[in-house]
Write a protein that holds these residues in place. Structure first.
Motif, mmCIF file in Angstrom:
data_model
loop_
_atom_site.group_PDB
_atom_site.id
_atom_site.type_symbol
_atom_site.label_atom_id
_atom_site.label_comp_id
_atom_site.label_asym_id
_atom_site.label_seq_id
_atom_site.Cartn_x
_atom_site.Cartn_y
_atom_site.Cartn_z
ATOM 1 N N TRP A 220 -0.795 -5.053 7.809
ATOM 2 C CA TRP A 220 -0.455 -4.041 6.817
ATOM 3 C C TRP A 220 -0.606 -2.636 7.397
ATOM 4 O O TRP A 220 -1.505 -2.368 8.172
ATOM 5 C CB TRP A 220 -1.363 -4.154 5.595
ATOM 6 C CG TRP A 220 -1.263 -5.476 4.881
ATOM 7 C CD1 TRP A 220 -2.146 -6.506 4.966
ATOM 8 C CD2 TRP A 220 -0.229 -5.897 4.008
ATOM 9 N NE1 TRP A 220 -1.727 -7.551 4.199
ATOM 10 C CE2 TRP A 220 -0.545 -7.200 3.584
ATOM 11 C CE3 TRP A 220 0.940 -5.316 3.537
ATOM 12 C CZ2 TRP A 220 0.254 -7.925 2.712
ATOM 13 C CZ3 TRP A 220 1.733 -6.030 2.665
ATOM 14 C CH2 TRP A 220 1.395 -7.322 2.258
ATOM 15 N N ARG B 86 1.571 -0.754 2.984
ATOM 16 C CA ARG B 86 2.975 -1.057 3.265
ATOM 17 C C ARG B 86 3.056 -2.298 4.136
ATOM 18 O O ARG B 86 2.244 -2.486 5.046
ATOM 19 C CB ARG B 86 3.634 0.110 3.984
ATOM 20 C CG ARG B 86 3.802 1.344 3.138
ATOM 21 C CD ARG B 86 4.562 2.448 3.872
ATOM 22 N NE ARG B 86 4.670 3.629 3.030
ATOM 23 C CZ ARG B 86 3.751 4.588 2.980
ATOM 24 N NH1 ARG B 86 2.669 4.507 3.725
ATOM 25 N NH2 ARG B 86 3.915 5.622 2.173
ATOM 26 N N GLY B 87 4.063 -3.096 3.861
ATOM 27 C CA GLY B 87 4.271 -4.281 4.678
ATOM 28 C C GLY B 87 5.003 -5.340 3.881
ATOM 29 O O GLY B 87 5.395 -5.128 2.737
ATOM 30 N N THR B 88 5.199 -6.471 4.508
ATOM 31 C CA THR B 88 5.865 -7.583 3.848
ATOM 32 C C THR B 88 4.907 -8.759 3.831
ATOM 33 O O THR B 88 4.097 -8.949 4.737
ATOM 34 C CB THR B 88 7.161 -7.983 4.574
ATOM 35 O OG1 THR B 88 6.850 -8.249 5.946
ATOM 36 C CG2 THR B 88 8.198 -6.887 4.496
ATOM 37 N N SER C 159 3.776 -12.412 1.031
ATOM 38 C CA SER C 159 3.888 -13.071 -0.267
ATOM 39 C C SER C 159 3.126 -12.271 -1.321
ATOM 40 O O SER C 159 2.342 -11.370 -0.998
ATOM 41 C CB SER C 159 3.328 -14.487 -0.184
ATOM 42 O OG SER C 159 1.921 -14.428 0.001
ATOM 43 N N THR C 160 3.375 -12.610 -2.564
ATOM 44 C CA THR C 160 2.647 -11.965 -3.655
ATOM 45 C C THR C 160 1.144 -12.177 -3.479
ATOM 46 O O THR C 160 0.348 -11.259 -3.691
ATOM 47 C CB THR C 160 3.106 -12.541 -5.017
ATOM 48 O OG1 THR C 160 4.503 -12.314 -5.154
ATOM 49 C CG2 THR C 160 2.360 -11.894 -6.166
ATOM 50 N N ARG D 37 -0.189 -9.905 -0.750
ATOM 51 C CA ARG D 37 -0.254 -8.523 -1.252
ATOM 52 C C ARG D 37 -1.458 -8.359 -2.185
ATOM 53 O O ARG D 37 -2.170 -7.370 -2.115
ATOM 54 C CB ARG D 37 1.059 -8.188 -1.958
ATOM 55 C CG ARG D 37 1.255 -6.738 -2.299
ATOM 56 C CD ARG D 37 2.676 -6.483 -2.786
ATOM 57 N NE ARG D 37 3.663 -6.803 -1.773
ATOM 58 C CZ ARG D 37 4.008 -6.005 -0.774
ATOM 59 N NH1 ARG D 37 3.443 -4.839 -0.656
ATOM 60 N NH2 ARG D 37 4.916 -6.368 0.111
ATOM 61 N N THR E 158 1.261 -0.413 -3.551
ATOM 62 C CA THR E 158 1.902 -1.156 -2.467
ATOM 63 C C THR E 158 3.378 -0.759 -2.377
ATOM 64 O O THR E 158 3.990 -0.399 -3.376
ATOM 65 C CB THR E 158 1.791 -2.674 -2.688
ATOM 66 O OG1 THR E 158 2.435 -3.028 -3.917
ATOM 67 C CG2 THR E 158 0.336 -3.113 -2.710
ATOM 68 N N GLU F 216 7.005 -2.105 -0.165
ATOM 69 C CA GLU F 216 7.650 -3.001 0.814
ATOM 70 C C GLU F 216 8.035 -2.189 2.027
ATOM 71 O O GLU F 216 8.541 -1.080 1.902
ATOM 72 C CB GLU F 216 8.902 -3.641 0.226
ATOM 73 C CG GLU F 216 8.652 -4.758 -0.740
ATOM 74 C CD GLU F 216 8.181 -6.040 -0.071
ATOM 75 O OE1 GLU F 216 8.552 -6.268 1.100
ATOM 76 O OE2 GLU F 216 7.426 -6.780 -0.712
ATOM 77 N N ARG F 217 7.754 -2.724 3.215
ATOM 78 C CA ARG F 217 8.165 -2.036 4.423
ATOM 79 C C ARG F 217 9.641 -2.305 4.622
ATOM 80 O O ARG F 217 10.086 -3.446 4.550
ATOM 81 C CB ARG F 217 7.370 -2.538 5.620
ATOM 82 C CG ARG F 217 7.579 -1.673 6.836
ATOM 83 C CD ARG F 217 6.775 -2.059 8.024
ATOM 84 N NE ARG F 217 5.614 -2.873 7.716
ATOM 85 C CZ ARG F 217 4.510 -2.887 8.462
ATOM 86 N NH1 ARG F 217 4.447 -2.132 9.525
ATOM 87 N NH2 ARG F 217 3.513 -3.661 8.154
#
Length: 197
Positions: free
Chosen positions: A155, A167-169, A171-172, A175, A193, A195-196
């Motif tokens: 992250w 920031r990042g990708t 799963s729920t 996160r 949060t 999404e990157r």
């Protein structure tokens, strides 16, 4: 933020058999607004606040009034005469956010922290303010360290005025874990949060 992370321990306390003068001395010299009252086993039996003292110890000044004042009631000699029994308490594992609600909805400034009946500390509004008072750089450094400890280095973290942006990708669940980790760091005020891209 948990109570144990910000509470003052040990708490300044006073014994139930102490004289009122001793309590006033402690309140003034230690600059506290509330004294937990304990028995011989350090069990909490009540609290003595500034308000408890002010209600009984400050007499009206005749110079400020045009009429004669009635005779004064006797001054309490022991704190048990004026202390509050059955006070609001909290535990070490309590969420500080719940205490904020108590502080906002009441005139309480400090709350004793107990383990069973045993006094282990005290938490005040000032303790919460001090916990929020950290620089963004200090927060970011600690966040990076904590995220590394939990294997969450993927992250990207930014901090501005105590607000953390993650920031990042992922799963729920990933996160949610990242948000929970960030919220656990003292001084973090909000977490969001993104999404990157």
């Amino acid at each position: 933020m948990l109570v144990r992370e910000i509470m003052t321990a040990p708490a300044v306390r006073i014994h139930a058999e102490a004289a009122l003068d001793d309590a006033i001395t402690l309140l003034a010299s230690k600059r506290v607004t509330l004294l937990p009252v304990v028995d011989d086993d350090d069990h909490l039996v009540g609290v003595l606040s500034e308000i408890d003292v002010l209600r009984r110890a400050v007499e009206p000044d005749a110079r400020a009034r045009a009429s004669q004042l009635p005779d004064s009631p006797p001054l309490p000699r022991h704190i048990t005469e004026i202390m509050t029994t059955d006070p609001v308490t909290t535990s070490e594992g309590a969420d500080v956010a719940d205490l904020v609600d108590v502080f906002v909805d009441t005139s309480i400034k400090s709350i004793p922290v107990v383990r069973g009946e045993q006094l282990v500390g005290i938490v005040s509004r000032s303790d919460i303010i001090r916990a929020l008072w950290r620089s963004d750089e200090e927060l970011r450094d600690e966040l990076l360290s904590v995220f590394a400890d939990y294997g969450q280095q993927s992250w990207s973290l930014d901090v501005e005025h105590g607000v953390v942006t993650i920031r990042g990708t992922g799963s729920t669940r990933d996160r949610d874990v990242a948000v929970a980790i960030a919220r656990s760091v003292l001084g973090v005020r909000r977490v969001r949060t993104e999404e990157r891209g």
